[in-house]
Design an enzyme around this catalytic site. Structure first.
Site, PDB file in Angstrom:
ATOM      1  N   HIS A 107       0.851  -1.190   0.000  1.00 26.04           N
ATOM      2  CA  HIS A 107       0.000   0.000   0.000  1.00 26.04           C
ATOM      3  C   HIS A 107       0.878   1.228   0.000  1.00 26.04           C
ATOM      4  O   HIS A 107       1.930   1.234   0.639  1.00 26.04           O
ATOM      5  CB  HIS A 107      -0.899   0.013   1.246  1.00 26.04           C
ATOM      6  CG  HIS A 107      -2.063   0.927   1.112  1.00 26.04           C
ATOM      7  ND1 HIS A 107      -1.971   2.273   1.347  1.00 26.04           N
ATOM      8  CD2 HIS A 107      -3.340   0.682   0.744  1.00 26.04           C
ATOM      9  CE1 HIS A 107      -3.155   2.828   1.134  1.00 26.04           C
ATOM     10  NE2 HIS A 107      -4.002   1.884   0.758  1.00 26.04           N
ATOM     11  N   ASP A 162      -7.976  -5.359   0.378  1.00 25.48           N
ATOM     12  CA  ASP A 162      -8.497  -6.259  -0.654  1.00 25.48           C
ATOM     13  C   ASP A 162      -8.128  -7.726  -0.440  1.00 25.48           C
ATOM     14  O   ASP A 162      -8.607  -8.592  -1.158  1.00 25.48           O
ATOM     15  CB  ASP A 162      -7.969  -5.825  -2.040  1.00 25.48           C
ATOM     16  CG  ASP A 162      -8.551  -4.495  -2.475  1.00 25.48           C
ATOM     17  OD1 ASP A 162      -9.719  -4.242  -2.155  1.00 25.48           O
ATOM     18  OD2 ASP A 162      -7.835  -3.710  -3.125  1.00 25.48           O
TER      19      ASP A 162
HETATM   20  N1  ACO Z   1       3.944  -7.954  -4.630  1.00 23.85           N
HETATM   21  C1  ACO Z   1       5.277  -7.968  -4.841  1.00 23.85           C
HETATM   22  N2  ACO Z   1       6.056  -6.879  -4.763  1.00 23.85           N
HETATM   23  C2  ACO Z   1       5.469  -5.723  -4.452  1.00 23.85           C
HETATM   24  C3  ACO Z   1       4.073  -5.631  -4.207  1.00 23.85           C
HETATM   25  C4  ACO Z   1       3.308  -6.807  -4.292  1.00 23.85           C
HETATM   26  N3  ACO Z   1       1.992  -6.768  -4.073  1.00 23.85           N
HETATM   27  N4  ACO Z   1       3.758  -4.345  -3.933  1.00 23.85           N
HETATM   28  C5  ACO Z   1       4.902  -3.648  -3.992  1.00 23.85           C
HETATM   29  N5  ACO Z   1       5.953  -4.474  -4.307  1.00 23.85           N
HETATM   30  C6  ACO Z   1       7.364  -4.101  -4.394  1.00 23.85           C
HETATM   31  C7  ACO Z   1       7.672  -3.368  -5.679  1.00 23.85           C
HETATM   32  O1  ACO Z   1       8.070  -4.246  -6.699  1.00 23.85           O
HETATM   33  C8  ACO Z   1       8.784  -2.447  -5.236  1.00 23.85           C
HETATM   34  O2  ACO Z   1       9.960  -3.211  -5.143  1.00 23.85           O
HETATM   35  P1  ACO Z   1      11.384  -2.535  -5.557  1.00 23.85           P
HETATM   36  O3  ACO Z   1      11.597  -1.451  -4.540  1.00 23.85           O
HETATM   37  O4  ACO Z   1      12.355  -3.656  -5.468  1.00 23.85           O
HETATM   38  O5  ACO Z   1      11.229  -2.007  -6.938  1.00 23.85           O
HETATM   39  C9  ACO Z   1       8.404  -2.064  -3.802  1.00 23.85           C
HETATM   40  O6  ACO Z   1       7.625  -3.171  -3.333  1.00 23.85           O
HETATM   41  C10 ACO Z   1       7.594  -0.782  -3.694  1.00 23.85           C
HETATM   42  O7  ACO Z   1       6.469  -0.901  -4.548  1.00 23.85           O
HETATM   43  P2  ACO Z   1       5.829   0.271  -5.373  1.00 23.85           P
HETATM   44  O8  ACO Z   1       5.082  -0.303  -6.513  1.00 23.85           O
HETATM   45  O9  ACO Z   1       6.879   1.295  -5.674  1.00 23.85           O
HETATM   46  O10 ACO Z   1       4.858   0.873  -4.271  1.00 23.85           O
HETATM   47  P3  ACO Z   1       3.643   1.822  -4.547  1.00 23.85           P
HETATM   48  O11 ACO Z   1       3.378   2.544  -3.291  1.00 23.85           O
HETATM   49  O12 ACO Z   1       3.888   2.625  -5.766  1.00 23.85           O
HETATM   50  O13 ACO Z   1       2.444   0.797  -4.902  1.00 23.85           O
HETATM   51  C11 ACO Z   1       0.605  -0.659  -4.685  1.00 23.85           C
HETATM   52  C12 ACO Z   1       1.444   0.454  -4.013  1.00 23.85           C
HETATM   53  C13 ACO Z   1       0.167  -0.204  -6.081  1.00 23.85           C
HETATM   54  C14 ACO Z   1      -0.632  -0.901  -3.844  1.00 23.85           C
HETATM   55  C15 ACO Z   1       1.457  -1.942  -4.800  1.00 23.85           C
HETATM   56  O14 ACO Z   1       1.860  -2.360  -3.511  1.00 23.85           O
HETATM   57  C16 ACO Z   1       0.721  -3.075  -5.520  1.00 23.85           C
HETATM   58  O15 ACO Z   1       0.758  -3.139  -6.747  1.00 23.85           O
HETATM   59  N6  ACO Z   1       0.056  -3.996  -4.765  1.00 23.85           N
HETATM   60  C17 ACO Z   1      -0.717  -5.054  -5.370  1.00 23.85           C
HETATM   61  C18 ACO Z   1      -2.060  -4.516  -5.850  1.00 23.85           C
HETATM   62  C19 ACO Z   1      -2.998  -4.206  -4.717  1.00 23.85           C
HETATM   63  O16 ACO Z   1      -3.189  -4.988  -3.785  1.00 23.85           O
HETATM   64  N7  ACO Z   1      -3.625  -3.027  -4.807  1.00 23.85           N
HETATM   65  C20 ACO Z   1      -4.628  -2.589  -3.822  1.00 23.85           C
HETATM   66  C21 ACO Z   1      -4.097  -1.477  -2.943  1.00 23.85           C
HETATM   67  S1  ACO Z   1      -5.273  -1.013  -1.749  1.00 23.85           S
HETATM   68  C22 ACO Z   1      -6.382  -0.108  -2.633  1.00 23.85           C
HETATM   69  O17 ACO Z   1      -6.072   0.632  -3.522  1.00 23.85           O
HETATM   70  C23 ACO Z   1      -7.748  -0.256  -2.289  1.00 23.85           C
END
Ligand code: ACO
Length: 428
Positions: free
Chosen positions: A306, A363
């Protein structure tokens, strides 16, 4: 603590005021930065950018705190109802008994859709995703109610808000009924908001659908938990679109589309599909977690991570508990819940997730509940949208009332070609 910060650019030093919120959050006010220095800020994804001051929802992502109008989400989940929470978010205070009755009564009066919506839904392809159908239907409300579209007219706005909250469950249920080829079901105004939605989803003209009170309660709880989450992607979309002075229906329609994406609300559908894939393909949860760590965006552990929470999402904790309670009460045993628990346990111990502070979000378990109460996976995000509606409305209204209100219009750092002459086609 300092109430301003100094910024030095070449020989010039300017003072940037520090704005402090009621919970001690601090931000630099850079609204005069460009006029004083010619500079803008660059913050892709807006991770460090506050777009507004807001008195609606407080989140402390490090401590895992969420409050609506100051009231902890745990208390609202236990003691309130969805329509009371909608009132709280939109009006800024809990209603008295009389105010609540009037509010619920007014919303209930508006549950029917204009009869022409039957042909509207009928014109959509059967396999239309419910989020596309809901966004289109909410957008279409502005064609049915041109008399109440002025954002600056308080009375028109109030009617639009009541219409929108009342009709949205009906529209979501119509999207589902149309997709399975069943007749659209009229609302029953003797039922609660959540029960009425289940009735419109599952009753048929030839069969009554008795709404199980366990299902009614858990659905109401899920709507409360989704009701607002400050400046997330869909809410910021609703604000930005609304800042052009377009009407509420058009703004919320855009918000529904933003919510649909798998990085945002669309993740709840993706989570259940991920759990089903693990079950059906016979891969282990450990193998799946390893795949999610490989850095491929398409194999992320859905329902994890998140932008704001770097600790447990408080909504997830409530939903996880509700998930176990409801499945037990309904006597449902599902492999999907076992897989979810296993995935969570493995990920929370894994260095990759620990270092990045990736925790299960709202979620992760909600889909297991939706699944257990009989809703198809492609409706999960539409139910999220029903829940988020009061938040979108409250944020949209707050923006219009803000003395600092102006059209939203970010800037950019241009990186394209510098001035170059047009080349006639025969010379290219
Ligand atoms: N699985 C694996 N790796 C992940 C995940 C995940 N679910 N989420 C983040 N990471 C990793 C990224 O690859 C990144 O790694 P790096 O630093 O080595 O490149 C690091 O964690 C940071 O991730 P970002 O994508 O930069 O974080 P951001 O804050 O931009 O994204 C998000 C947040 C979009 C929610 C992301 O965690 C994600 O895609 N999660 C899965 C989808 C999800 O569950 N979305 C619902 C969110 S809650 C809502 O909106 C209601």
């Amino acid at each position: 603590m300092a109430d301003s910060a100094e910024l030095r650019v070449g020989d010039q030093t300017i003072n940037l005021p520090i704005i402090e919120g009621s919970e001690g959050e601090r931000g630099l006010d850079i609204s005069k930065l460009r006029s004083q220095t010619g500079l803008i800020t660059l913050d892709p994804g807006y991770g460090n950018t506050g777009s507004c001051q807001s008195a609606i929802t407080f989140i402390d992502g490090e401590k895992g705190i969420l409050r609506y109008r100051g009231i902890p989400i745990e208390q609202l989940a236990e003691k309130s109802t969805f329509l009371e929470v909608a009132y709280l978010l939109i009006h800024g205070k809990l209603p008295t008994q009389a105010e609540l009755e009037e509010y619920v009564g007014s919303i209930t009066l508006h549950t029917m859709l204009h009869e022409d919506f039957r042909s509207f839904f009928g014109a959509l392809p059967k396999d239309a995703h419910p989020m596309a159908a809901c966004s289109a239907a909410v957008g279409a409300l502005s064609t049915f109610y041109p008399d109440s579209l002025d954002p600056s007219d308080e009375r028109q706005l109030e009617i639009s808000i009541h219409r929108l909250i009342a009709k949205m469950p009906n529209m979501a249920a119509c999207a589902y009924k149309h997709s399975i080829g069943q007749p659209l079901i009229y609302p029953r105004n003797d039922l609660s908001y959540a029960a009425n939605f289940m009735h419109m989803m599952f009753a048929t003209p030839c069969e009554h659908y008795e709404v199980d009170p366990v299902i009614e309660k858990v659905l109401d709880l899920l709507l409360i938990l989704h009701a607002d989450h400050e400046q997330n992607c869909s809410t910021s979309t609703v604000r930005l679109v609304g800042s052009s002075m377009v009407n509420l229906f058009a703004s919320v329609s855009a918000g529904i589309n933003a919510l649909w994406g798998r990085s945002h609300g669309g993740a709840n559908q993706e989570v259940i599909e991920m759990l089903a894939r693990i079950r059906d393909e016979g891969i282990t949860t450990k193998q799946f977690v390893d795949r999610a760590k490989a850095g491929d965006d398409n194999a992320r552990l859905m329902g994890f991570g998140h932008r704001v929470y770097k600790n447990f999402d408080p909504r997830m904790k409530i939903i996880k508990k509700a998930c176990f309670d409801v499945l037990e009460k309904l006597g449902v045993r599902t492999k999907l819940l076992e897989i979810a628990v296993e995935l969570e346990e493995i990920a929370l111990k894994d260095d990759y997730f620990v270092e990045r502070k990736l925790y299960p979000n709202v979620d992760f378990y909600s889909g297991v509940i939706y699944n257990a109460i009989g809703t198809p996976a492609n409706m999960f995000t539409a139910i999220f949208a029903l829940g988020r509606l009061p938040g979108w409305i409250a944020q949209w209204s707050e923006m219009h009332d803000d003395p600092a209100f102006k059209i939203g219009r970010p800037r950019q750092i241009y990186t394209g070609e510098t001035m170059s002459d047009y080349v006639p086609i025969e010379k290219r």
